[in-house]
Design an enzyme around this catalytic site. Structure first.
Site, PDB file in Angstrom:
ATOM      1  N   ASP A  57       0.903  -1.422   0.088  1.00 61.33           N
ATOM      2  CA  ASP A  57       0.049   0.055  -0.153  1.00 61.33           C
ATOM      3  C   ASP A  57       0.785   1.219  -0.023  1.00 61.33           C
ATOM      4  O   ASP A  57       1.734   1.534   0.731  1.00 61.33           O
ATOM      5  CB  ASP A  57      -0.889   0.118   1.153  1.00 61.33           C
ATOM      6  CG  ASP A  57      -1.646  -1.153   1.473  1.00 61.33           C
ATOM      7  OD1 ASP A  57      -1.709  -2.013   0.663  1.00 61.33           O
ATOM      8  OD2 ASP A  57      -2.414  -1.053   2.520  1.00 61.33           O
ATOM      9  N   GLU A 239     -10.682  -1.727   3.802  1.00 57.29           N
ATOM     10  CA  GLU A 239      -9.161  -1.389   4.356  1.00 57.29           C
ATOM     11  C   GLU A 239      -9.184   0.081   3.532  1.00 57.29           C
ATOM     12  O   GLU A 239      -9.697   0.461   2.437  1.00 57.29           O
ATOM     13  CB  GLU A 239      -8.176  -2.087   3.723  1.00 57.29           C
ATOM     14  CG  GLU A 239      -8.089  -3.464   4.360  1.00 57.29           C
ATOM     15  CD  GLU A 239      -7.083  -4.400   4.100  1.00 57.29           C
ATOM     16  OE1 GLU A 239      -6.169  -5.005   5.017  1.00 57.29           O
ATOM     17  OE2 GLU A 239      -6.602  -4.719   2.917  1.00 57.29           O
TER      18      GLU A 239
END
Length: 516
Positions: A57, A239
């Protein structure tokens, strides 16, 4: 320098870049010096990837004094996921990157999971001064030891700050600043200053919904509201949220966009990034859309965890995502490093067919490195070879809304096929014969995306790299991203009409350098 090829088909531009390779020994890791060129097989030439080891990420996207900061989930000891750190890189133009040393490392409270960063301009936190405001990051602490004990409180939120433009960081001595009251998945804080309520807001995913917390000083936080139970897709874990305003194109009205990444449950399996359009009053996010409606930032299989830059200049809303999928991210056949990011994208809110849609397009910085070359307009009845002998670039244009395919291929007959099915009104990317697909049972597939626009012609912009393609249809209303792993570069591009004749206009060629 490399060869940049821009292709415009009835209004679409295509850009490709060929670059000289340098030996892996010349790669510079965590030195603060730009890496000249990455050299390994499959290594992207137009996208950010770490000098070595595992990345996922993007984190802490923030702009300060002419630099766009990219932090990212990083494991500096292997090419598979491990104890998370924050890697760090900066760019001045959203194209060329400088690698910097690791910013944050695990400590006794846990690994350093995803989060965000802001510039505390008025020094509300007291971490800096009025003359030198601090950069403040909030991240999730993931305590693996407590997780092994079977607890549901092993994720908390911590702070760190920098007073030297993000080069060095100090963790707040009273971490964590937001505790956990029994939420197994409680992570990925995304902060921003909410001017209307004169407070900092942070969005955190909490199981099957998002929570909003407020603070005056970035240290003491109070829960304000929540959103999401029953809305959108819940086929996986929520998320990496993001909350920001966008002004409707051509109008003065503003709406709020809530991004929530989900894994699994994406539009073509595995990871995906959904969004909601609504309003935010400083405490709660509300939306008029149906609970079952699901909107995706990207319909391809390989765009996840996308978030926006804090403080981007000129009112721009800029997003970047992780160009992979948890279904196979740790098995892809790269060596030395794993994963890359998408190119930076500019988000816009447009009204289409009576509904609001978030559109995204490649930042124009990618299109200023060269000048247009040959231009043509013709009716295509047979397969048309558009470009030969290239490796990477951007293609733009416009094609009639009939059945067609654009094929990327190489001398070994490996190929990636991008196409449109008029009867079913959908786009697709087929990578089933794209090269090495044996590492995963779910990789060699054809992915689909609905066409939302009703225009008689399809505009598109394609970013083609050594091992990826990003396609923006109809001015970015429908977007697809896909990675692939050919034995040699896809050196040929051809347009194949499936329903002749097919009108294709404005084909052109440019030159561009590798970003490294």
């Amino acid at each position: 320098m490399g060869l940049r090829i821009v292709l415009a088909l009835a209004g679409t531009l295509i850009l490709f870049t060929c670059t000289k390779k340098t030996p892996p020994s010349e790669l510079a890791e965590s030195t603060g010096v730009p890496v000249k060129e990455y050299a390994e097989k499959y290594r992207p030439q137009l996208h950010f990837s770490p000098p070595a080891h595992w990345m996922n990420d993007p984190n802490g996207l923030v702009y300060l004094d002419g630099e766009y900061h990219l932090f990212y989930q990083y494991y500096p000891e292997d090419i598979i996921w491990g104890p998370m750190h924050w890697g760090h890189a900066v760019t001045k133009d959203l194209v060329h990157w400088i690698n910097l040393p690791i910013a944050l490392a695990p400590d006794s409270l846990g690994m350093i999971f995803s989060g965000s960063a802001v510039v505390d301009k008025t020094n509300t936190s007291g971490f800096g001064s009025a003359e030198n405001p601090p950069m403040v990051a909030m991240f999730t602490y993931h305590n693996a030891s407590r997780e092994k004990l079977g607890t549901d409180d092993h994720e908390t939120q911590g702070l760190a700050y920098s007073i030297d433009k993000g080069r060095t960081w100090t963790k707040y001595e009273h971490n964590p600043v937001i505790g956990n009251h029994g939420m197994k998945d409680f992570r990925d804080p995304k902060m921003f200053w909410h001017e209307a309520s004169k407070q900092w807001i942070v969005t955190i995913v909490a199981g099957d919904h998002a929570q909003f917390h407020g603070s005056k000083d970035l240290k003491s936080w109070k829960k304000l509201g929540e959103f999401g139970q029953g809305y959108g897709s819940h086929d996986g874990v929520w998320e990496c949220p993001d909350l920001f305003p966008l002004t409707i194109a051509g109008e003065k009205k503003q709406k709020w966009i809530l991004i929530v990444n989900i894994n699994p449950g994406g539009p073509n399996g595995g990871s995906g990034t959904q969004y909601f359009i609504g309003d935010f009053d400083g405490k709660k996010f509300t939306t008029d859309q149906k609970k079952t409606k699901v909107s995706w930032i990207d319909y391809g299989p390989d765009n996840y965890a996308g978030i926006t830059w804090s403080g981007a200049p000129n009112g721009r809303t800029l997003l970047i995502g992780w160009m992979s999928n948890w279904s196979y991210a740790q098995q892809v056949p790269t060596s030395t490093w794993r994963s890359a990011n998408t190119v930076a994208r500019e988000l816009k809110l447009v009204r289409l067919n009576g509904e609001l849609v978030v559109a995204s397009e490649v930042v124009p910085e990618f299109e200023t490195a060269g000048s247009l070359g040959k231009v043509m307009s013709k009716s295509v009845t047979d397969s048309l070879e558009i470009v030969n002998d290239f490796s990477t670039g951007i293609i733009k244009g416009s094609i009639e809304a009939k059945d067609w395919e654009i094929k990327l291929s190489n001398q070994k007959h490996e190929r990636v096929v991008i196409g449109f099915e008029a009867l079913k009104n959908r786009f697709y990317i087929d990578r089933s014969a794209s090269g090495d697909t044996n590492f995963s049972k779910v990789f060699a597939v054809r992915s689909y995306a609905p066409r939302i626009s009703k225009s008689k012609s399809i505009s598109f912009s394609m970013v083609v790299d050594v091992s990826s393609v990003e396609i923006f249809f109809d001015e970015g209303v429908t977007v697809m991203t896909s990675i692939f792993f050919p034995d040699t570069v896809m050196s040929k591009v051809s347009l194949v009409p499936k329903a002749s004749p097919l009108q294709a206009d404005s084909i052109s060629v440019e030159r561009i350098s590798s970003i490294w």
